[in-house]
Design a protein around this motif. Structure first.
Motif, PDB file in Angstrom:
ATOM      1  N   MET A  51     -16.267  30.219 -10.409  1.00  0.00           N
ATOM      2  CA  MET A  51     -17.908  29.684  -9.397  1.00  0.00           C
ATOM      3  C   MET A  51     -18.041  30.993  -8.613  1.00  0.00           C
ATOM      4  N   LYS A  52     -18.604  31.583  -7.395  1.00  0.00           N
ATOM      5  CA  LYS A  52     -19.185  32.375  -6.614  1.00  0.00           C
ATOM      6  C   LYS A  52     -20.406  31.748  -5.970  1.00  0.00           C
ATOM      7  N   ARG A  53     -19.603  32.188  -4.989  1.00  0.00           N
ATOM      8  CA  ARG A  53     -20.796  32.107  -3.811  1.00  0.00           C
ATOM      9  C   ARG A  53     -20.802  33.402  -3.209  1.00  0.00           C
ATOM     10  N   GLU A  54     -22.641  33.574  -2.190  1.00  0.00           N
ATOM     11  CA  GLU A  54     -22.834  34.239  -1.543  1.00  0.00           C
ATOM     12  C   GLU A  54     -23.412  34.093  -0.845  1.00  0.00           C
ATOM     13  N   SER A  55     -23.081  34.911   0.506  1.00  0.00           N
ATOM     14  CA  SER A  55     -23.757  34.893   1.932  1.00  0.00           C
ATOM     15  C   SER A  55     -23.249  35.913   2.395  1.00  0.00           C
ATOM     16  N   THR A  56     -23.856  36.322   4.421  1.00  0.00           N
ATOM     17  CA  THR A  56     -23.621  37.080   4.988  1.00  0.00           C
ATOM     18  C   THR A  56     -23.116  36.231   6.229  1.00  0.00           C
ATOM     19  N   ALA A  57     -21.098  37.483   6.578  1.00  0.00           N
ATOM     20  CA  ALA A  57     -21.316  37.225   7.540  1.00  0.00           C
ATOM     21  C   ALA A  57     -21.171  38.617   8.565  1.00  0.00           C
ATOM     22  N   ILE A  58     -19.565  38.399   9.257  1.00  0.00           N
ATOM     23  CA  ILE A  58     -19.243  39.728  10.656  1.00  0.00           C
ATOM     24  C   ILE A  58     -18.420  40.394   9.679  1.00  0.00           C
ATOM     25  N   LEU A  59     -18.079  41.986   9.562  1.00  0.00           N
ATOM     26  CA  LEU A  59     -16.637  42.522   9.020  1.00  0.00           C
ATOM     27  C   LEU A  59     -16.410  42.462  10.940  1.00  0.00           C
ATOM     28  N   LEU A  60     -15.301  41.851  11.252  1.00  0.00           N
ATOM     29  CA  LEU A  60     -14.830  42.650  13.182  1.00  0.00           C
ATOM     30  C   LEU A  60     -13.804  42.978  12.520  1.00  0.00           C
ATOM     31  N   ARG A  61     -13.536  44.827  13.267  1.00  0.00           N
ATOM     32  CA  ARG A  61     -12.362  45.584  12.483  1.00  0.00           C
ATOM     33  C   ARG A  61     -11.567  46.197  13.771  1.00  0.00           C
ATOM     34  N   ILE A  62     -10.671  45.766  14.262  1.00  0.00           N
ATOM     35  CA  ILE A  62      -9.943  45.912  15.651  1.00  0.00           C
ATOM     36  C   ILE A  62      -8.686  47.123  15.672  1.00  0.00           C
ATOM     37  N   PHE A  63      -8.852  48.635  15.977  1.00  0.00           N
ATOM     38  CA  PHE A  63      -8.211  49.757  16.016  1.00  0.00           C
ATOM     39  C   PHE A  63      -7.407  49.136  16.989  1.00  0.00           C
ATOM     40  N   ILE A  64      -6.187  49.291  16.669  1.00  0.00           N
ATOM     41  CA  ILE A  64      -4.956  50.234  17.962  1.00  0.00           C
ATOM     42  C   ILE A  64      -3.863  50.351  17.347  1.00  0.00           C
ATOM     43  N   GLY A  65      -3.117  50.379  18.391  1.00  0.00           N
ATOM     44  CA  GLY A  65      -1.386  51.023  17.953  1.00  0.00           C
ATOM     45  C   GLY A  65      -0.230  50.417  17.526  1.00  0.00           C
ATOM     46  N   GLU A  66       0.279  51.044  17.156  1.00  0.00           N
ATOM     47  CA  GLU A  66       1.351  50.026  16.693  1.00  0.00           C
ATOM     48  C   GLU A  66       2.203  49.241  17.314  1.00  0.00           C
ATOM     49  N   SER A  67       2.779  50.249  18.799  1.00  0.00           N
ATOM     50  CA  SER A  67       3.111  49.743  19.594  1.00  0.00           C
ATOM     51  C   SER A  67       2.883  49.267  21.105  1.00  0.00           C
ATOM     52  N   ASP A  68       1.546  49.268  20.611  1.00  0.00           N
ATOM     53  CA  ASP A  68       0.940  48.092  21.371  1.00  0.00           C
ATOM     54  C   ASP A  68       1.344  46.819  21.240  1.00  0.00           C
ATOM     55  N   LYS A  69       1.751  46.317  22.822  1.00  0.00           N
ATOM     56  CA  LYS A  69       2.443  45.141  23.080  1.00  0.00           C
ATOM     57  C   LYS A  69       1.040  43.923  23.944  1.00  0.00           C
ATOM     58  N   TYR A  70       1.297  42.537  24.063  1.00  0.00           N
ATOM     59  CA  TYR A  70       1.209  41.280  24.806  1.00  0.00           C
ATOM     60  C   TYR A  70       1.578  40.812  25.513  1.00  0.00           C
ATOM     61  N   LYS A  71       2.466  40.420  25.574  1.00  0.00           N
ATOM     62  CA  LYS A  71       3.693  39.796  27.043  1.00  0.00           C
ATOM     63  C   LYS A  71       4.592  39.977  26.571  1.00  0.00           C
ATOM     64  N   GLY A  72       5.171  41.526  25.954  1.00  0.00           N
ATOM     65  CA  GLY A  72       6.504  41.254  24.927  1.00  0.00           C
ATOM     66  C   GLY A  72       6.917  41.512  23.478  1.00  0.00           C
ATOM     67  N   LYS A  73       5.495  40.503  22.605  1.00  0.00           N
ATOM     68  CA  LYS A  73       5.107  40.813  21.421  1.00  0.00           C
ATOM     69  C   LYS A  73       4.385  41.570  20.996  1.00  0.00           C
ATOM     70  N   SER A  74       4.082  42.407  19.448  1.00  0.00           N
ATOM     71  CA  SER A  74       3.042  43.158  19.285  1.00  0.00           C
ATOM     72  C   SER A  74       1.954  42.603  19.164  1.00  0.00           C
ATOM     73  N   LEU A  75       1.190  43.631  19.908  1.00  0.00           N
ATOM     74  CA  LEU A  75      -0.467  42.983  19.685  1.00  0.00           C
ATOM     75  C   LEU A  75      -0.713  42.509  18.249  1.00  0.00           C
ATOM     76  N   TYR A  76      -1.038  43.131  17.253  1.00  0.00           N
ATOM     77  CA  TYR A  76      -1.334  42.911  15.800  1.00  0.00           C
ATOM     78  C   TYR A  76      -1.246  41.585  15.648  1.00  0.00           C
ATOM     79  N   MET A  77       0.406  41.211  16.258  1.00  0.00           N
ATOM     80  CA  MET A  77       0.889  39.480  15.918  1.00  0.00           C
ATOM     81  C   MET A  77       0.451  38.776  16.431  1.00  0.00           C
TER      82      MET A  77
END
Length: 113
Positions: free
Chosen positions: A1-27
């Motif tokens: 079965m399929k359903r259709e709707s609309t939503a928002i695609l959010l894209r976040i562009f960062i660098g692999e070495s970016d950190k937050y409180k010592g942890k990888s920002l992307y994680m």
């Protein structure tokens, strides 16, 4: 079965070495999105890219970079993404976020017709 709707695609562009409180920002972002009940997120690691400083980051053996481009894609309702934007503002110190309206076609073979 399929359903259709609309939503928002959010894209976040960062660098692999970016950190937050010592942890990888992307994680940190992915874990925060999950804790906030966002529908889903996917992290992509780019093989080549450049940002506002025009420095090319690449996996080429001649120019091996430890700061590859990272893209986090999130699709959810406008209301849910509006709720998490302030939290993204708190953890982002550099990068780029884009948003666009998208059509969703959701397939689920486990839903009975």
């Amino acid at each position: 079965m399929k359903r259709e709707s609309t939503a928002i695609l959010l894209r976040i562009f960062i660098g692999e070495s970016d950190k937050y409180k010592g942890k990888s920002l992307y994680m940190h972002i992915v874990e925060m999105l999950k804790a906030e009940g966002i529908a889903g997120a996917t992290v992509f690691r780019g093989i080549t890219g450049f940002g506002k400083n025009s420095y090319i980051h690449t996996t080429s053996i001649l120019r091996l970079s430890m700061d590859m481009p990272i893209l986090i894609e999130v699709v959810d309702t406008e209301e849910n993404l509006a709720r998490i934007r302030p939290k993204l503002d708190d953890v982002m110190c550099q990068g780029l976020i884009t948003e666009e309206k998208v059509k969703i076609v959701f397939y689920d073979c486990n839903i009975q017709k």
